[in-house]
Design a protein around this motif. Structure first.
Motif, PDB file in Angstrom:
ATOM      1  N   MET A   1       0.829  -1.181   0.000  1.00 31.65           N
ATOM      2  CA  MET A   1       0.000   0.000   0.000  1.00 31.65           C
ATOM      3  C   MET A   1       0.876   1.248   0.000  1.00 31.65           C
ATOM      4  O   MET A   1       0.573   2.203  -0.705  1.00 31.65           O
ATOM      5  CB  MET A   1      -0.925  -0.057   1.212  1.00 31.65           C
ATOM      6  N   GLU A   2       1.924   1.244   0.788  1.00 32.48           N
ATOM      7  CA  GLU A   2       2.811   2.401   0.858  1.00 32.48           C
ATOM      8  C   GLU A   2       3.418   2.706  -0.514  1.00 32.48           C
ATOM      9  O   GLU A   2       3.479   3.862  -0.928  1.00 32.48           O
ATOM     10  CB  GLU A   2       3.920   2.159   1.882  1.00 32.48           C
ATOM     11  N   GLU A   3       3.848   1.658  -1.213  1.00 32.20           N
ATOM     12  CA  GLU A   3       4.426   1.844  -2.549  1.00 32.20           C
ATOM     13  C   GLU A   3       3.396   2.457  -3.500  1.00 32.20           C
ATOM     14  O   GLU A   3       3.704   3.371  -4.269  1.00 32.20           O
ATOM     15  CB  GLU A   3       4.911   0.501  -3.094  1.00 32.20           C
ATOM     16  N   LEU A   4       2.168   1.970  -3.440  1.00 34.88           N
ATOM     17  CA  LEU A   4       1.108   2.503  -4.288  1.00 34.88           C
ATOM     18  C   LEU A   4       0.861   3.974  -3.991  1.00 34.88           C
ATOM     19  O   LEU A   4       0.791   4.801  -4.900  1.00 34.88           O
ATOM     20  CB  LEU A   4      -0.176   1.700  -4.072  1.00 34.88           C
ATOM     21  N   LEU A   5       0.753   4.333  -2.725  1.00 30.27           N
ATOM     22  CA  LEU A   5       0.460   5.716  -2.353  1.00 30.27           C
ATOM     23  C   LEU A   5       1.607   6.667  -2.661  1.00 30.27           C
ATOM     24  O   LEU A   5       1.390   7.863  -2.837  1.00 30.27           O
ATOM     25  CB  LEU A   5       0.089   5.782  -0.868  1.00 30.27           C
ATOM     26  N   ASN A   6       2.814   6.158  -2.742  1.00 30.28           N
ATOM     27  CA  ASN A   6       3.978   7.002  -3.056  1.00 30.28           C
ATOM     28  C   ASN A   6       4.219   7.146  -4.555  1.00 30.28           C
ATOM     29  O   ASN A   6       5.054   7.943  -4.969  1.00 30.28           O
ATOM     30  CB  ASN A   6       5.237   6.448  -2.380  1.00 30.28           C
ATOM     31  N   ASP A   7       3.507   6.397  -5.374  1.00 29.86           N
ATOM     32  CA  ASP A   7       3.664   6.459  -6.816  1.00 29.86           C
ATOM     33  C   ASP A   7       3.103   7.784  -7.343  1.00 29.86           C
ATOM     34  O   ASP A   7       1.940   8.121  -7.102  1.00 29.86           O
ATOM     35  CB  ASP A   7       2.930   5.284  -7.466  1.00 29.86           C
ATOM     36  N   GLU A   8       3.922   8.548  -8.082  1.00 26.96           N
ATOM     37  CA  GLU A   8       3.524   9.863  -8.572  1.00 26.96           C
ATOM     38  C   GLU A   8       2.308   9.795  -9.498  1.00 26.96           C
ATOM     39  O   GLU A   8       1.401  10.610  -9.418  1.00 26.96           O
ATOM     40  CB  GLU A   8       4.694  10.533  -9.296  1.00 26.96           C
ATOM     41  N   TRP A   9       2.284   8.800 -10.401  1.00 31.65           N
ATOM     42  CA  TRP A   9       1.156   8.665 -11.314  1.00 31.65           C
ATOM     43  C   TRP A   9      -0.130   8.424 -10.539  1.00 31.65           C
ATOM     44  O   TRP A   9      -1.166   9.022 -10.813  1.00 31.65           O
ATOM     45  CB  TRP A   9       1.414   7.514 -12.295  1.00 31.65           C
ATOM     46  N   MET A  10      -0.082   7.561  -9.539  1.00 34.79           N
ATOM     47  CA  MET A  10      -1.264   7.264  -8.738  1.00 34.79           C
ATOM     48  C   MET A  10      -1.718   8.507  -7.973  1.00 34.79           C
ATOM     49  O   MET A  10      -2.905   8.782  -7.858  1.00 34.79           O
ATOM     50  CB  MET A  10      -0.981   6.109  -7.758  1.00 34.79           C
ATOM     51  N   GLN A  11      -0.773   9.304  -7.498  1.00 34.60           N
ATOM     52  CA  GLN A  11      -1.130  10.518  -6.758  1.00 34.60           C
ATOM     53  C   GLN A  11      -1.891  11.498  -7.648  1.00 34.60           C
ATOM     54  O   GLN A  11      -2.768  12.221  -7.175  1.00 34.60           O
ATOM     55  CB  GLN A  11       0.118  11.179  -6.188  1.00 34.60           C
ATOM     56  N   GLU A  12      -1.566  11.534  -8.940  1.00 31.97           N
ATOM     57  CA  GLU A  12      -2.228  12.452  -9.867  1.00 31.97           C
ATOM     58  C   GLU A  12      -3.497  11.869 -10.469  1.00 31.97           C
ATOM     59  O   GLU A  12      -4.446  12.590 -10.739  1.00 31.97           O
ATOM     60  CB  GLU A  12      -1.262  12.841 -10.982  1.00 31.97           C
ATOM     61  N   SER A  13      -3.510  10.565 -10.711  1.00 34.71           N
ATOM     62  CA  SER A  13      -4.621   9.941 -11.423  1.00 34.71           C
ATOM     63  C   SER A  13      -5.543   9.119 -10.532  1.00 34.71           C
ATOM     64  O   SER A  13      -6.678   8.841 -10.912  1.00 34.71           O
ATOM     65  CB  SER A  13      -4.086   9.028 -12.524  1.00 34.71           C
ATOM     66  N   GLY A  14      -5.052   8.685  -9.388  1.00 27.34           N
ATOM     67  CA  GLY A  14      -5.846   7.839  -8.516  1.00 27.34           C
ATOM     68  C   GLY A  14      -5.900   6.414  -9.017  1.00 27.34           C
ATOM     69  O   GLY A  14      -5.398   6.087 -10.091  1.00 27.34           O
ATOM     70  N   THR A  15      -6.510   5.559  -8.235  1.00 26.61           N
ATOM     71  CA  THR A  15      -6.645   4.148  -8.601  1.00 26.61           C
ATOM     72  C   THR A  15      -8.010   3.862  -9.228  1.00 26.61           C
ATOM     73  O   THR A  15      -8.252   2.767  -9.694  1.00 26.61           O
ATOM     74  CB  THR A  15      -6.492   3.246  -7.362  1.00 26.61           C
ATOM     75  N   HIS A  16      -8.908   4.848  -9.189  1.00 22.92           N
ATOM     76  CA  HIS A  16     -10.281   4.696  -9.668  1.00 22.92           C
ATOM     77  C   HIS A  16     -10.995   3.606  -8.876  1.00 22.92           C
ATOM     78  O   HIS A  16     -11.740   2.799  -9.429  1.00 22.92           O
ATOM     79  CB  HIS A  16     -10.317   4.413 -11.172  1.00 22.92           C
ATOM     80  N   SER A  17     -10.751   3.605  -7.569  1.00 22.68           N
ATOM     81  CA  SER A  17     -11.358   2.612  -6.691  1.00 22.68           C
ATOM     82  C   SER A  17     -11.533   3.210  -5.295  1.00 22.68           C
ATOM     83  O   SER A  17     -11.173   4.355  -5.046  1.00 22.68           O
ATOM     84  CB  SER A  17     -10.477   1.362  -6.609  1.00 22.68           C
ATOM     85  N   ILE A  18     -12.038   2.411  -4.382  1.00 23.98           N
ATOM     86  CA  ILE A  18     -12.216   2.835  -2.993  1.00 23.98           C
ATOM     87  C   ILE A  18     -10.888   3.218  -2.351  1.00 23.98           C
ATOM     88  O   ILE A  18     -10.851   3.954  -1.362  1.00 23.98           O
ATOM     89  CB  ILE A  18     -12.964   1.754  -2.177  1.00 23.98           C
ATOM     90  N   LEU A  19      -9.769   2.770  -2.934  1.00 21.46           N
ATOM     91  CA  LEU A  19      -8.451   3.124  -2.395  1.00 21.46           C
ATOM     92  C   LEU A  19      -8.187   4.622  -2.473  1.00 21.46           C
ATOM     93  O   LEU A  19      -7.330   5.133  -1.760  1.00 21.46           O
ATOM     94  CB  LEU A  19      -7.346   2.362  -3.128  1.00 21.46           C
ATOM     95  N   ASP A  20      -8.922   5.327  -3.323  1.00 22.99           N
ATOM     96  CA  ASP A  20      -8.742   6.775  -3.443  1.00 22.99           C
ATOM     97  C   ASP A  20      -9.400   7.540  -2.298  1.00 22.99           C
ATOM     98  O   ASP A  20      -9.183   8.733  -2.135  1.00 22.99           O
ATOM     99  CB  ASP A  20      -9.311   7.273  -4.772  1.00 22.99           C
ATOM    100  N   VAL A  21     -10.208   6.875  -1.517  1.00 17.13           N
ATOM    101  CA  VAL A  21     -10.876   7.521  -0.382  1.00 17.13           C
ATOM    102  C   VAL A  21     -10.013   7.339   0.854  1.00 17.13           C
ATOM    103  O   VAL A  21      -9.720   6.226   1.266  1.00 17.13           O
ATOM    104  CB  VAL A  21     -12.277   6.909  -0.156  1.00 17.13           C
TER     105      VAL A  21
END
Length: 95
Positions: A1-21
């Protein structure tokens, strides 16, 4: 989870899922905002569904309360005896 949240692309685009909340709004918090979910208030439930004790039968009446992107809503749903039985989440993430 930490790796996902630190990813720059994910920070700008989100995961398009409940993980964005990442935060549930409570009284006193300014909202709605990106990545937040706001509980349906008793007043909203009464206004839209005619009752403060929501059940699955009231979902159509409250669906329109989440109309913005990157923001969600939640509601406590009750069983036939009026006992809280589940939390319903809905909203829009991304496209």
């Amino acid at each position: 989870m930490e790796e996902l949240l630190n990813d720059e692309w994910m920070q700008e685009s989100g995961t398009h899922s409940i993980l964005d909340v990442h935060r549930v709004l409570t009284r006193g918090l300014k909202g709605p905002d990106y990545g937040t979910v706001e509980p349906v208030s008793a007043a909203e439930a009464l206004r839209h569904a005619g009752t403060e004790r929501l059940t699955r039968e009231h979902l159509d009446a409250i669906e329109g309360l989440a109309a913005r992107r990157w923001f969600g809503r939640c509601a406590v749903l009750h069983d036939g005896q009026g006992t809280p039985s589940e939390i319903y989440f809905w909203g829009f993430s991304g496209d």
